[in-house]
Design a protein around this motif. Structure first.
Motif, mmCIF file in Angstrom:
data_model
loop_
_atom_site.group_PDB
_atom_site.id
_atom_site.type_symbol
_atom_site.label_atom_id
_atom_site.label_comp_id
_atom_site.label_asym_id
_atom_site.label_seq_id
_atom_site.Cartn_x
_atom_site.Cartn_y
_atom_site.Cartn_z
ATOM 1 N N ALA A 189 59.660 22.872 94.877
ATOM 2 C CA ALA A 189 58.651 22.828 95.936
ATOM 3 C C ALA A 189 59.285 22.398 97.255
ATOM 4 O O ALA A 189 59.009 22.968 98.317
ATOM 5 C CB ALA A 189 57.529 21.872 95.556
ATOM 6 N N ALA A 190 60.137 21.382 97.180
ATOM 7 C CA ALA A 190 60.767 20.875 98.402
ATOM 8 C C ALA A 190 61.599 21.981 99.062
ATOM 9 O O ALA A 190 61.553 22.177 100.272
ATOM 10 C CB ALA A 190 61.638 19.666 98.090
ATOM 11 N N LEU A 191 62.345 22.700 98.259
ATOM 12 C CA LEU A 191 63.197 23.742 98.833
ATOM 13 C C LEU A 191 62.378 24.896 99.376
ATOM 14 O O LEU A 191 62.726 25.517 100.367
ATOM 15 C CB LEU A 191 64.183 24.263 97.785
ATOM 16 N N ALA A 193 59.577 24.655 100.703
ATOM 17 C CA ALA A 193 58.808 24.222 101.873
ATOM 18 C C ALA A 193 59.649 24.164 103.131
ATOM 19 O O ALA A 193 59.129 23.938 104.210
ATOM 20 C CB ALA A 193 58.235 22.834 101.620
ATOM 21 N N GLU A 194 60.936 24.394 102.976
ATOM 22 C CA GLU A 194 61.830 24.060 104.069
ATOM 23 C C GLU A 194 61.759 24.985 105.276
ATOM 24 O O GLU A 194 62.239 24.645 106.355
ATOM 25 C CB GLU A 194 63.239 23.943 103.467
#
Lengths: 199, 199
Positions: A189-191, A193-194
Motif C-alpha cells: 500500500a505504501a509503495l 501510494a507514492e
DNA sequence: GAGGGATGTTAATGCTCACTAACAGGAGTG
DNA sequence: CACTCCTGTTAGTGAGCATTAACATCCCTC
C-alpha cells in the motif's frame, strides 16, 4: 583440560558458529558492548581462540555485514530476473524481504545499526551492495510508474525498508504469518501510494 | 588562559549546548564512539568540564533520550486531544511525527539506536514513554477500526514509525517539503491498508 | 576588597579490552 | 614414531578512556 578440542570437519563450522554468535550478540548489546571473551564463551571456547578464525573483531563485524548485504542483493536480483513483469517482481521483492527480516531479525538489526563501526573499506563495500539492492527495487518501481523521479522512488524504497525492518522491534504476540501478511499489505500500500498528486 | 569562561546566563546554555552536541555526535559516531573529550571539544571546552553539568556520560545519553521521548509523547497527547475526531487526530499524529523526524534527524537516529546503552533505570523510563506514545496512536487507530485486534494495531504503528523514521538515512536530494509529502502519503496509505481481509 | 560559588584547566588513576606470546595437545601423514 | 598443522589455553601487554584530584579564575555580594 575441559573439553577435548576435536578436529574440525572440512567446513569451518566453528567459523560459522562464531559468525552466528556475533550476529546474535551484536544485535543484543551492540558491537562495542560485546567483548572478544563474550564471543568466545558463546561458542564454547575462550576469547583468544577467535584469532585462529578471524583477524580481529572488526573483520568479524565486516564479514557479518558484507554477508547480509550480499545475500539481500543476490536474492533481490534473482527474484527480479525470475519474475514475470514488474508487478510480480515487486511482490516477490516484498515477500522476499519480509521473509528475510522475519527469519533473521538479528541480522537486520545489526545491519541497520552498526554501519558506523565498520572499517572504511568494509563500509564502502556494504554501501555498494546496499545501493545495488535499492536500485533493484527502484528499477522495478520505475517500470510501474515511469513518470516518478528516481529520487522519489529511492526515498520510497528506503521508507519501505524502514517499515519492513521494524519487525525485530515490534512483532510482539503476532504469529510469523500474521506479521508477514500485515507487512506485505502495508508495504505494498505504501509503495502504491507514492505517486505525486498530478502525473 | 585561552578563552575567558564568562559567567553564565540563568538558563544553562552550556548545558543545552552539550546536549545538542551529544545528540549530533552520538548520531554520527554512536554513543561508544564518542569520548568525553570529543564532547568537550564540540562545545569549546575540555572534556572534564562536562562533569560540572552532568554526573557522567551515561546520564548525558539518558537525558537526551528521555527528553526526546517526553517531547514525542507530550506532543502526541496534545495533538490527539486537540483534534476533531479520530480521522483528524491520525493525520495530526502523522504530520507531527514527520515534522519531528525531519526537524531532528539526529534525535531520531539516537533514539532508535542507543537504547541499549542506557542505564536500566533510564531504559525503563524511555520505554514507558514510548509505550505511552504508541498507545496514543493505537487508541486513535482503534477508534477508526474497532474490529482490529490491538496487537495488530500496535505492530502497524511500529511499522509506520519505521517508515517515518527512515528519513535520517534516506532523504537524499529531496526537499524537506517533498519528503514530508511523500512520507505523509505513504504513512497514511500503510495505516489504511492494515485491515485484515475479512472483518 | 574579601569570600564563595560556579566553571574551567591539566595531570593523575584505574579499568576495560583488543590483541599477542608462549605453550600444549590431538590428527593426519610419512 | 617423528613431524607438522590446526586449534586451543593461560598470562601478559599496551592503549583508550571515563572519571577524579588539585588547582586557577571570574563574577557576585556584602
Amino acid at each position: 583440560m575441559a573439553t577435548a578440542p576435536q578436529g574440525q570437519r572440512p567446513t569451518g563450522e566453528r567459523r560459522t558458529a562464531i559468525l552466528g554468535a556475533a550476529a546474535r550478540l551484536f544485535a543484543a548489546h551492540g558491537y562495542r558492548g560485546v567483548t572478544i571473551d563474550d564471543l568466545g564463551r558463546a561458542v564454547g571456547t575462550t576469547g583468544p581462540a577467535l584469532y585462529r578464525h578471524f583477524p580481529g573483531k572488526e573483520a568479524l563485524l565486516g564479514e557479518v555485514l558484507v554477508d547480509v548485504s550480499e545475500r539481500l542483493a543476490r536474492r533481490g536480483r534473482a527474484l527480479v530476473t525470475g519474475a514475470d513483469g514488474p508487478e510480480q517482481a515487486l511482490e516477490a521483492l516484498l515477500r522476499g524481504h519480509i521473509e528475510f527480516s522475519l527469519e533473521e531479525p538479528d541480522l537486520i538489526t545489526v545491519h541497520d545499526r552498526e554501519l558506523v563501526n565498520l572499517t572504511d573499506d568494509d563500509r564502502r563495500r556494504v554501501r555498494r551492495l546496499q545501493r545495488g539492492y535499492v536500485e533493484e527495487w527502484v528499477a522495478v518501481l520505475s517500470a510501474l510508474r515511469p513518470e516518478s523521479p528516481r529520487a522519489d522512488l529511492r526515498a520510497s524504497v528506503h521508507a519501505v525498508f524502514g517499515l519492513l525492518n521494524s519487525t525485530p522491534h515490534s512483532r510482539g504476540p503476532l504469529s510469523r504469518s500474521a506479521m508477514s501478511t500485515l507487512l506485505l499489505r502495508m508495504g505494498s500500500a505504501a509503495l502504491r501510494a507514492e505517486a505525486p498528486p498530478q502525473g
